[in-house]
Design a protein around this motif. Structure first.
Motif, PDB file in Angstrom:
ATOM      1  N   ALA A  84       0.813  -1.218   0.000  1.00 55.94           N
ATOM      2  CA  ALA A  84       0.000   0.000   0.000  1.00 55.94           C
ATOM      3  C   ALA A  84       0.842   1.262   0.000  1.00 55.94           C
ATOM      4  O   ALA A  84       0.339   2.349  -0.243  1.00 55.94           O
ATOM      5  N   GLY A  85       2.153   1.135   0.289  1.00 57.54           N
ATOM      6  CA  GLY A  85       3.012   2.303   0.342  1.00 57.54           C
ATOM      7  C   GLY A  85       3.702   2.412   1.691  1.00 57.54           C
ATOM      8  O   GLY A  85       3.594   1.524   2.539  1.00 57.54           O
ATOM      9  N   PRO A  86       4.422   3.514   1.929  1.00 53.25           N
ATOM     10  CA  PRO A  86       5.131   3.686   3.198  1.00 53.25           C
ATOM     11  C   PRO A  86       4.145   3.791   4.367  1.00 53.25           C
ATOM     12  O   PRO A  86       3.140   4.480   4.280  1.00 53.25           O
ATOM     13  N   PHE A  87       4.449   3.068   5.452  1.00 53.81           N
ATOM     14  CA  PHE A  87       3.527   3.127   6.598  1.00 53.81           C
ATOM     15  C   PHE A  87       4.232   3.350   7.933  1.00 53.81           C
ATOM     16  O   PHE A  87       3.560   3.579   8.948  1.00 53.81           O
ATOM     17  N   ALA A  88       5.554   3.315   7.983  1.00 51.22           N
ATOM     18  CA  ALA A  88       6.250   3.502   9.251  1.00 51.22           C
ATOM     19  C   ALA A  88       7.553   4.253   9.042  1.00 51.22           C
ATOM     20  O   ALA A  88       8.330   3.933   8.137  1.00 51.22           O
ATOM     21  N   TYR A  89       7.785   5.262   9.873  1.00 48.00           N
ATOM     22  CA  TYR A  89       9.025   6.033   9.838  1.00 48.00           C
ATOM     23  C   TYR A  89       9.693   5.874  11.191  1.00 48.00           C
ATOM     24  O   TYR A  89       9.115   6.207  12.221  1.00 48.00           O
ATOM     25  N   GLN A  90      10.923   5.345  11.199  1.00 51.25           N
ATOM     26  CA  GLN A  90      11.607   5.025  12.438  1.00 51.25           C
ATOM     27  C   GLN A  90      12.905   5.806  12.586  1.00 51.25           C
ATOM     28  O   GLN A  90      13.664   5.964  11.629  1.00 51.25           O
ATOM     29  N   ARG A  91      13.133   6.271  13.823  1.00 43.86           N
ATOM     30  CA  ARG A  91      14.423   6.848  14.189  1.00 43.86           C
ATOM     31  C   ARG A  91      14.941   6.014  15.348  1.00 43.86           C
ATOM     32  O   ARG A  91      14.375   6.035  16.441  1.00 43.86           O
TER      33      ARG A  91
ATOM     34  N   LEU B 286       0.216   6.875  14.770  1.00 41.25           N
ATOM     35  CA  LEU B 286       0.518   6.114  15.973  1.00 41.25           C
ATOM     36  C   LEU B 286       2.010   6.206  16.252  1.00 41.25           C
ATOM     37  O   LEU B 286       2.823   6.010  15.350  1.00 41.25           O
ATOM     38  N   GLN B 287       2.359   6.506  17.494  1.00 44.75           N
ATOM     39  CA  GLN B 287       3.768   6.598  17.866  1.00 44.75           C
ATOM     40  C   GLN B 287       4.121   5.469  18.833  1.00 44.75           C
ATOM     41  O   GLN B 287       3.507   5.317  19.882  1.00 44.75           O
ATOM     42  N   PHE B 288       5.126   4.678  18.443  1.00 43.29           N
ATOM     43  CA  PHE B 288       5.639   3.609  19.294  1.00 43.29           C
ATOM     44  C   PHE B 288       7.043   4.001  19.747  1.00 43.29           C
ATOM     45  O   PHE B 288       7.896   4.319  18.913  1.00 43.29           O
ATOM     46  N   GLU B 289       7.280   3.979  21.037  1.00 43.22           N
ATOM     47  CA  GLU B 289       8.607   4.206  21.584  1.00 43.22           C
ATOM     48  C   GLU B 289       9.017   2.956  22.352  1.00 43.22           C
ATOM     49  O   GLU B 289       8.243   2.470  23.184  1.00 43.22           O
ATOM     50  N   TRP B 290      10.202   2.421  22.058  1.00 39.51           N
ATOM     51  CA  TRP B 290      10.632   1.237  22.792  1.00 39.51           C
ATOM     52  C   TRP B 290      12.117   1.290  23.109  1.00 39.51           C
ATOM     53  O   TRP B 290      12.899   1.939  22.435  1.00 39.51           O
ATOM     54  N   GLN B 291      12.449   0.619  24.212  1.00 40.18           N
ATOM     55  CA  GLN B 291      13.827   0.494  24.648  1.00 40.18           C
ATOM     56  C   GLN B 291      14.168  -0.981  24.776  1.00 40.18           C
ATOM     57  O   GLN B 291      13.347  -1.776  25.220  1.00 40.18           O
ATOM     58  N   LEU B 292      15.388  -1.318  24.405  1.00 39.15           N
ATOM     59  CA  LEU B 292      15.873  -2.686  24.552  1.00 39.15           C
ATOM     60  C   LEU B 292      16.861  -2.736  25.711  1.00 39.15           C
ATOM     61  O   LEU B 292      17.848  -1.989  25.730  1.00 39.15           O
ATOM     62  N   ILE B 293      16.599  -3.621  26.677  1.00 37.87           N
ATOM     63  CA  ILE B 293      17.455  -3.793  27.841  1.00 37.87           C
ATOM     64  C   ILE B 293      18.173  -5.132  27.713  1.00 37.87           C
ATOM     65  O   ILE B 293      17.538  -6.164  27.457  1.00 37.87           O
ATOM     66  N   SER B 294      19.497  -5.143  27.864  1.00 32.71           N
ATOM     67  CA  SER B 294      20.259  -6.380  27.735  1.00 32.71           C
ATOM     68  C   SER B 294      20.213  -7.172  29.037  1.00 32.71           C
ATOM     69  O   SER B 294      19.781  -6.666  30.086  1.00 32.71           O
ATOM     70  N   VAL B 295      20.678  -8.435  28.980  1.00 30.77           N
ATOM     71  CA  VAL B 295      20.684  -9.280  30.174  1.00 30.77           C
ATOM     72  C   VAL B 295      21.605  -8.701  31.252  1.00 30.77           C
ATOM     73  O   VAL B 295      21.460  -9.019  32.439  1.00 30.77           O
ATOM     74  N   GLU B 296      22.551  -7.848  30.826  1.00 25.71           N
ATOM     75  CA  GLU B 296      23.428  -7.201  31.806  1.00 25.71           C
ATOM     76  C   GLU B 296      22.780  -5.986  32.437  1.00 25.71           C
ATOM     77  O   GLU B 296      23.365  -5.351  33.330  1.00 25.71           O
TER      78      GLU B 296
ATOM     79  N   THR C 262      21.930  -3.270  30.691  1.00 25.95           N
ATOM     80  CA  THR C 262      22.305  -2.070  29.946  1.00 25.95           C
ATOM     81  C   THR C 262      21.203  -1.671  28.982  1.00 25.95           C
ATOM     82  O   THR C 262      20.631  -2.519  28.290  1.00 25.95           O
ATOM     83  N   ARG C 263      20.899  -0.390  28.918  1.00 21.35           N
ATOM     84  CA  ARG C 263      19.922   0.126  27.959  1.00 21.35           C
ATOM     85  C   ARG C 263      20.641   0.314  26.626  1.00 21.35           C
ATOM     86  O   ARG C 263      21.470   1.199  26.473  1.00 21.35           O
ATOM     87  N   ILE C 264      20.289  -0.517  25.662  1.00 22.43           N
ATOM     88  CA  ILE C 264      21.037  -0.602  24.412  1.00 22.43           C
ATOM     89  C   ILE C 264      20.550   0.377  23.362  1.00 22.43           C
ATOM     90  O   ILE C 264      21.330   1.027  22.672  1.00 22.43           O
ATOM     91  N   THR C 265      19.235   0.475  23.204  1.00 31.81           N
ATOM     92  CA  THR C 265      18.680   1.284  22.112  1.00 31.81           C
ATOM     93  C   THR C 265      17.365   1.924  22.523  1.00 31.81           C
ATOM     94  O   THR C 265      16.632   1.399  23.363  1.00 31.81           O
ATOM     95  N   PHE C 266      17.098   3.063  21.912  1.00 34.31           N
ATOM     96  CA  PHE C 266      15.816   3.759  22.066  1.00 34.31           C
ATOM     97  C   PHE C 266      15.301   4.045  20.668  1.00 34.31           C
ATOM     98  O   PHE C 266      16.016   4.624  19.838  1.00 34.31           O
ATOM     99  N   SER C 267      14.077   3.627  20.385  1.00 32.23           N
ATOM    100  CA  SER C 267      13.515   3.783  19.048  1.00 32.23           C
ATOM    101  C   SER C 267      12.172   4.488  19.110  1.00 32.23           C
ATOM    102  O   SER C 267      11.362   4.220  20.004  1.00 32.23           O
ATOM    103  N   ARG C 268      11.958   5.372  18.147  1.00 25.81           N
ATOM    104  CA  ARG C 268      10.662   6.059  18.031  1.00 25.81           C
ATOM    105  C   ARG C 268      10.166   5.861  16.601  1.00 25.81           C
ATOM    106  O   ARG C 268      10.816   6.279  15.648  1.00 25.81           O
ATOM    107  N   THR C 269       9.011   5.212  16.477  1.00 26.75           N
ATOM    108  CA  THR C 269       8.442   4.916  15.166  1.00 26.75           C
ATOM    109  C   THR C 269       7.058   5.518  15.052  1.00 26.75           C
ATOM    110  O   THR C 269       6.246   5.391  15.966  1.00 26.75           O
ATOM    111  N   ARG C 270       6.769   6.182  13.919  1.00 26.80           N
ATOM    112  CA  ARG C 270       5.432   6.710  13.651  1.00 26.80           C
ATOM    113  C   ARG C 270       4.799   5.896  12.536  1.00 26.80           C
ATOM    114  O   ARG C 270       5.418   5.686  11.496  1.00 26.80           O
ATOM    115  N   TYR C 271       3.558   5.451  12.759  1.00 26.21           N
ATOM    116  CA  TYR C 271       2.835   4.606  11.805  1.00 26.21           C
ATOM    117  C   TYR C 271       1.618   5.336  11.235  1.00 26.21           C
ATOM    118  O   TYR C 271       0.893   6.017  11.984  1.00 26.21           O
ATOM    119  N   ARG C 272       1.384   5.160   9.952  1.00 27.57           N
ATOM    120  CA  ARG C 272       0.121   5.599   9.341  1.00 27.57           C
ATOM    121  C   ARG C 272      -0.989   4.687   9.845  1.00 27.57           C
ATOM    122  O   ARG C 272      -0.946   3.470   9.633  1.00 27.57           O
TER     123      ARG C 272
END
Length: 230
Positions: free
Chosen positions: A125-132, A193-203, A205-215
């Motif tokens: 259908a086309g582009p539906f998510a933009y992620q940083r 729609l805005q999704f924000e998520w963080q990935l935490i490692s087994v140690e 440590t906060r590894i990544t922070f992502s912000r995605t906007r969806y149509r």
């Protein structure tokens, strides 16, 4: 205004593919404010009845076609399927001082250099998510060095050698900023729609922070809830 336009679409007066009048024309024709017209158009777009294409106009969607791509993402296997059935295009690979909210999320000192990867995901259908996606610099560099990435999360685990403990995710509704609107073919301020998520490692440590906007007219997120014992 919304009910009038909806009825016009549902009764076939406006058929699939027809272009709707402009906001200015609707305002003049029905004697309402532009704010009322914009609210009606946004609501119809969220319902999947119309599609706004930047620089071209607003068109009636085919009511016989499912306007949504639905994804149930509850495991890494689901993420792999998501990556295979949609296309991720990397737009920019950057190294930037962490913005305040990113620094806080990753528990870094303000201004610490981090990796930022900007990407857009598309379906038929086309582009539906933009992620940083922001990641700790050493891990982000390993991911950014890859020529092809199908899933940012899976790439961080594979190329960054990260063993995830868990993820934190927050979902909200926001208006599309100018860059989001341009990439997702929307008007500025259109609901996404805005999704924000963080990935935490087994140690821990906060590894990544992502912000995605969806149509919201091209994507539906489905979560499977299992019965608990509490």
């Amino acid at each position: 205004m919304e009910a009038l336009l909806r009825d016009t679409i549902l009764d076939g007066t406006l058929a699939a593919g027809d272009m709707l009048p402009t906001e200015e024309e609707l305002t003049r024709r029905h004697g309402v404010s532009r704010t009322v017209v914009r609210q009606a158009m946004r609501s119809l777009e969220t319902q999947g009845l119309i599609q706004r294409i930047a620089g071209k106009g607003t068109f009636v969607r085919d009511s016989k076609a499912d306007p949504f791509s639905s994804w149930s993402i509850n495991s890494t296997e689901d993420l792999a399927s998501y990556g295979r059935n949609t296309k991720l295009t990397i737009l920019e690979r950057l190294e930037v001082p962490a913005p305040p909210d990113v620094a806080e999320a990753l528990e870094l000192a303000p201004g610490t250099l981090v990796s930022e990867i900007r990407s857009v995901r598309s379906s038929k259908a086309g582009p539906f998510a933009y992620q940083r996606n922001y990641a700790l610099l050493d891990i982000g560099r390993k991911v950014a060095a890859q020529k092809q990435i199908k899933s940012m999360l899976l790439a961080i685990q594979q190329y960054g050698n990260v063993k995830p403990l868990h993820m934190l995710q927050a979902i909200s509704a926001v208006g599309a900023a100018e860059d989001v609107a341009r990439i997702l073919e929307l008007e500025v301020g259109a609901p996404v729609l805005q999704f924000e998520w963080q990935l935490i490692s087994v140690e821990g440590t906060r590894i990544t922070f992502s912000r995605t906007r969806y149509r919201s007219d091209r994507y539906r997120h489905v979560t499977k809830l299992l019965p608990g014992g509490g």
